[in-house]
Design a protein around this motif. Structure first.
Motif, short mmCIF file in Angstrom:
data_model
loop_
_atom_site.label_atom_id
_atom_site.label_comp_id
_atom_site.label_asym_id
_atom_site.label_seq_id
_atom_site.Cartn_x
_atom_site.Cartn_y
_atom_site.Cartn_z
N VAL A 61 25.99 40.28 40.93
CA VAL A 61 27.44 40.13 41.06
C VAL A 61 28.11 41.48 41.32
O VAL A 61 29.02 41.59 42.13
CB VAL A 61 28.03 39.45 39.80
N ALA A 175 29.03 32.72 48.60
CA ALA A 175 30.00 32.46 47.53
C ALA A 175 29.40 31.54 46.47
O ALA A 175 29.60 31.74 45.26
CB ALA A 175 31.27 31.85 48.11
N MET A 176 28.64 30.53 46.93
CA MET A 176 28.02 29.60 45.98
C MET A 176 27.03 30.31 45.07
O MET A 176 27.01 30.11 43.85
CB MET A 176 27.33 28.48 46.75
N GLU A 179 28.73 32.77 42.66
CA GLU A 179 29.33 32.00 41.58
C GLU A 179 28.26 31.53 40.58
O GLU A 179 28.49 31.51 39.37
CB GLU A 179 30.07 30.79 42.16
N GLN A 182 27.37 34.50 38.50
CA GLN A 182 28.47 34.78 37.59
C GLN A 182 28.47 33.80 36.42
O GLN A 182 28.75 34.18 35.27
CB GLN A 182 29.81 34.70 38.34
N ALA A 183 28.14 32.54 36.71
CA ALA A 183 28.07 31.54 35.64
C ALA A 183 26.94 31.87 34.66
O ALA A 183 27.10 31.70 33.44
CB ALA A 183 27.85 30.14 36.25
#
Length: 412
Positions: A61, A175-176, A179, A182-183
């Motif tokens: 990230v 982006a997926m 994300e 990040q999750a």
């Protein structure tokens, strides 16, 4: 009572009981320590279990966040370069200065045995290797195996490759995946917060066992760690004045005066974000930097740039080496410094207590020192926070001065 006070209370209580037991009956003290220590190790293991996924996610990230920032224009790209160079400067300076600073203090030979018995398992020790083996091991032949073995340096190298690779794929898929990572980071941080909730008990068990066996040795060693860390924070803060004068073209007296208001906020709040309005005011009104530079570089600095983070990571590893009587080679120090810069770029904006183990453990492991004492060091690392924030705010404005000077040169 806040979290810091609770942890320090656990530290004080464990130290007091351990010292009293050692003074009353060393045999009983050893028996009590043997009963209590497994609970401390259990708490430390719970912290360490989040390290691999958290470090992987933070680096991936962080790479994409920095890439997005650099893509927004020339000023942003220059700021990123300045941030990285200043981080390297601080990390390499610490690698050069920290070991001799620790060597100024007397070393307690009993400390190593107490730490080994209390907090360090056999798997936590790393054997020194030749530079050729270390170089080859940096790139993992099997990333999954590196993660399974908690080999942090090759794991970080893989994370860097993966992070940069994501910047080259279709935006929607990128982006997926960003994300997704990040999750993962968010979920690991939730687990760490749960574990930190019982930190007073974990720290109590760890420090009781060490003090029961080494007496005042561990407390005095932790005091040395805090003192050296504060001295290094102050040293890199002063170094930023020299950078502002030589690279940013500033006049020393004017720069010192302009920094006083944001530094006062930094010391009182221990938050770079809370200091941002004062930094913006000083940069624009007292130093006269272009508004477009201030509006972009200072928020970027608060988001991506924390000068004292690599300083702290390298200092922690150097302290453990001093406590164990380990001589660090130049290669180990450089490897730790470079890795500290990479780790710090991904962890900015997260509370230090939450990421302490995840950020310090890879650097300590890369430098070939045991990682067990990190649990005890977490308890006292909040004490120098005001000096860390002071250094970060000073570095933020210093980086802005460098970018502002370069932008003026480009102006027609």
């Amino acid at each position: 009572m806040n979290a810091t006070a609770r942890v320090l209370t656990g530290l004080a209580a464990g130290a007091a009981i351990g010292l009293l037991l050692a003074a009353w009956d060393p045999v009983v003290a050893g028996q009590v320590a043997s009963v209590v220590q497994p609970f401390g190790k259990l708490w430390l293991n719970a912290l360490q279990m989040t390290v691999v996924p958290l470090v992987l996610a933070l680096v991936v990230v962080g790479v994409n966040t920095a890439t997005d920032a650099a893509a927004s224009g020339r000023i942003a790209r220059r700021a990123i370069v300045v941030f990285i160079l200043l981080l390297l400067l601080g990390a390499l300076f610490t690698a050069l200065v920290a070991p001799p600073l620790f060597d100024l203090f007397p070393h307690n030979p009993a400390l190593r045995g107490a730490l080994d018995h209390a907090v360090v398992g056999a798997a936590a020790q790393t054997s020194p290797v030749g530079w050729t083996d270390a170089l080859v091991a940096m790139v993992p032949s099997n990333a999954i195996m590196a993660a399974a073995q908690s080999a942090m340096l090759p794991l970080v190298v893989f994370a860097l490759f993966l992070g940069f690779a994501l910047t080259r794929i279709a935006p929607a898929r990128r982006a997926m995946l960003v994300e997704f990572f990040q999750a993962i980071a968010d979920a690991m941080i939730v687990i760490v917060r749960w574990v930190l909730w019982v930190a007073p008990l974990g720290v109590f068990a760890l420090i009781l066992g060490v003090c029961a066996r080494s007496g005042l040795g561990m407390l005095s060693a932790l005091g040395v760690y805090v003192l050296v860390e504060i001295l290094l924070y102050l040293a890199v803060s002063i170094m930023m004045y020299a950078v502002a004068v030589t690279w940013g073209g500033e006049k020393l007296a004017r720069f010192v005066a302009a920094l006083l208001p944001p530094q006062a906020v930094a010391i009182s709040t221990q938050s770079s974000l809370a200091s941002l309005p004062a930094m913006l005011e000083s940069a624009e009104q007292r130093l006269g930097y272009p508004k477009q530079v201030n509006a972009l570089v200072l928020p970027m600095a608060v988001t991506l740039f924390r000068l004292t983070s690599p300083v702290q990571y390298v200092t922690s590893a150097a302290f453990i080496a001093w406590a164990y009587g380990i001589d660090l080679s130049a290669g180990q120090l450089v490897a730790g410094a470079v890795l500290a810069v990479v780790i710090s770029l991904g962890s900015v904006g997260l509370p230090g207590a939450v990421t302490f183990i995840a950020t310090n453990l890879p650097v300590a492991q890369a430098m070939g020192v045991p990682v067990g004492p990190l649990g005890l060091m977490l308890a006292v690392d909040t004490l120098p926070d005001a000096f860390a924030t002071l250094g970060n705010v000073t570095a933020d404005v210093t980086a802005t001065s460098v970018v502002a000077r370069q932008s003026r040169r480009d102006a027609p």
